[in-house]
Scaffold this motif. Sequence first.
Motif, mmCIF file in Angstrom:
data_model
loop_
_atom_site.group_PDB
_atom_site.id
_atom_site.type_symbol
_atom_site.label_atom_id
_atom_site.label_comp_id
_atom_site.label_asym_id
_atom_site.label_seq_id
_atom_site.Cartn_x
_atom_site.Cartn_y
_atom_site.Cartn_z
ATOM 1 N N PHE A 56 4.664 10.114 -7.372
ATOM 2 C CA PHE A 56 5.691 10.846 -8.128
ATOM 3 C C PHE A 56 5.733 10.483 -9.611
ATOM 4 O O PHE A 56 6.232 11.266 -10.422
ATOM 5 N N LEU A 57 5.214 9.321 -9.999
ATOM 6 C CA LEU A 57 5.180 8.989 -11.432
ATOM 7 C C LEU A 57 3.956 9.562 -12.126
ATOM 8 O O LEU A 57 4.016 9.928 -13.297
ATOM 9 N N GLY A 58 2.838 9.626 -11.420
ATOM 10 C CA GLY A 58 1.601 10.083 -12.024
ATOM 11 C C GLY A 58 0.875 8.951 -12.735
ATOM 12 O O GLY A 58 1.428 7.874 -12.982
ATOM 13 N N GLU A 59 -0.361 9.195 -13.080
ATOM 14 C CA GLU A 59 -1.216 8.174 -13.666
ATOM 15 C C GLU A 59 -0.755 7.800 -15.077
ATOM 16 O O GLU A 59 -0.401 8.660 -15.881
ATOM 17 N N GLY A 60 -0.718 6.500 -15.355
ATOM 18 C CA GLY A 60 -0.440 6.015 -16.704
ATOM 19 C C GLY A 60 0.998 6.148 -17.159
ATOM 20 O O GLY A 60 1.264 6.115 -18.367
ATOM 21 N N ALA A 99 6.991 -5.909 -2.510
ATOM 22 C CA ALA A 99 5.788 -5.084 -2.419
ATOM 23 C C ALA A 99 5.606 -4.198 -3.638
ATOM 24 O O ALA A 99 4.520 -4.126 -4.222
ATOM 25 N N LEU A 100 6.653 -3.500 -4.035
ATOM 26 C CA LEU A 100 6.483 -2.532 -5.131
ATOM 27 C C LEU A 100 6.331 -3.222 -6.481
ATOM 28 O O LEU A 100 5.615 -2.721 -7.353
ATOM 29 N N ILE A 134 0.831 -1.200 0.000
ATOM 30 C CA ILE A 134 0.000 0.000 0.000
ATOM 31 C C ILE A 134 0.869 1.256 0.000
ATOM 32 O O ILE A 134 0.707 2.152 -0.836
ATOM 33 N N SER A 135 1.837 1.314 0.944
ATOM 34 C CA SER A 135 2.636 2.538 1.089
ATOM 35 C C SER A 135 3.555 2.766 -0.107
ATOM 36 O O SER A 135 3.707 3.901 -0.575
ATOM 37 N N SER A 136 4.158 1.694 -0.637
ATOM 38 C CA SER A 136 5.019 1.877 -1.814
ATOM 39 C C SER A 136 4.190 2.273 -3.027
ATOM 40 O O SER A 136 4.607 3.107 -3.832
ATOM 41 N N GLY A 137 2.991 1.704 -3.151
ATOM 42 C CA GLY A 137 2.116 2.080 -4.255
ATOM 43 C C GLY A 137 1.701 3.532 -4.208
ATOM 44 O O GLY A 137 1.703 4.234 -5.232
ATOM 45 N N LEU A 138 1.363 4.015 -3.014
ATOM 46 C CA LEU A 138 0.995 5.423 -2.861
ATOM 47 C C LEU A 138 2.158 6.334 -3.232
ATOM 48 O O LEU A 138 1.976 7.365 -3.895
#
Length: 317
Positions: free
Chosen positions: A129-133, A153-154, A120-124
């Motif tokens: 910082f990468l942004g959607e898509g 996890a990531l 969860i935390s790595s995904g958030l």
Amino acid sequence: MTHYQPATRPTLYFIGVTTGKSSIMKVFPAWAEYLGLKDAVITGIDFKLHDNPAAYRAAVEFIRDDPLSMGALVTTHKIDLFAACRDLFDVIDPHAELMDETSCISKRHGKLVCHAKDPISSGLAIDGFLGEGYFARTGADLFSMGAGGSTIALTWHLMRRSRGRDVPGRIVVSNRSQHRLDEIRRIHESIESDAPVEYVLAPQAEDNDAVLARLKPGSLIINATGLGKDAPGSPLSDAAQFPQRAVAWDLNYRGDLVFLSQARAQLEQQSLRVVDGWTYFIHGWTQVIAEVFNVDIPTSGPRFDRISDIAREAAGR
């Protein structure tokens, strides 16, 4: 064996290697006041890397049996602690079951609960910082150095088929020992994913340099080894060449941070984006605090921004 003293106030434990150096020791009291966690304190428990399983069991048994010991965040030792203490937990959440790790220990209704919060935390942090898509737009690769709990996890977050086209063109995981590579491969095989994955044995920094040289432009390159914090140095040599427009992410935010220095030295020449582990730190801790103290902490929006500001002020960043 360490003798643990019963807690006299509601206590969150931080199980790590050099916990006294972490900003959380300054940040947690400020957060506790803001969140209304009356009298709550944080205490560090330091273990050696890959410590004796009996040491992990003693700590978990103490937390389980002590009334005011509320739970713990586990870093560095997530996989080793889970292997040593799995039978001590009454409940193991699905992420922890899949990833064979413990990043959070809590108590609910008299039961000791094992959580893996890193997915969860790595995904958030990554999506922030990468942004959607990002991967759908760029077709970029993912290269994560270190095959421990953070990379498990990531990669889980980024490789799932449910993300559609927004997955890396290729995932490469390197590690200094074959055992960890075999373990992460086993976990990856249980995830529904079409992303191609390579596993590279990299006992020397030059082995990681060679992977770097064949990555696509825009690739996400992650130092998930602990080098730069738990131990000095970097998984790359100073001769390493980052791809054009790559994103260099160090999961660390403190220590000698050699990996970040190497990336910053090529910032302009290679048009890099360089990200430290501070936002990951915020998400990682707030996810655990919310679980351990059973409080609601948002992952975005004005209240989350205020929590982030409090942390920066307390840490002097």
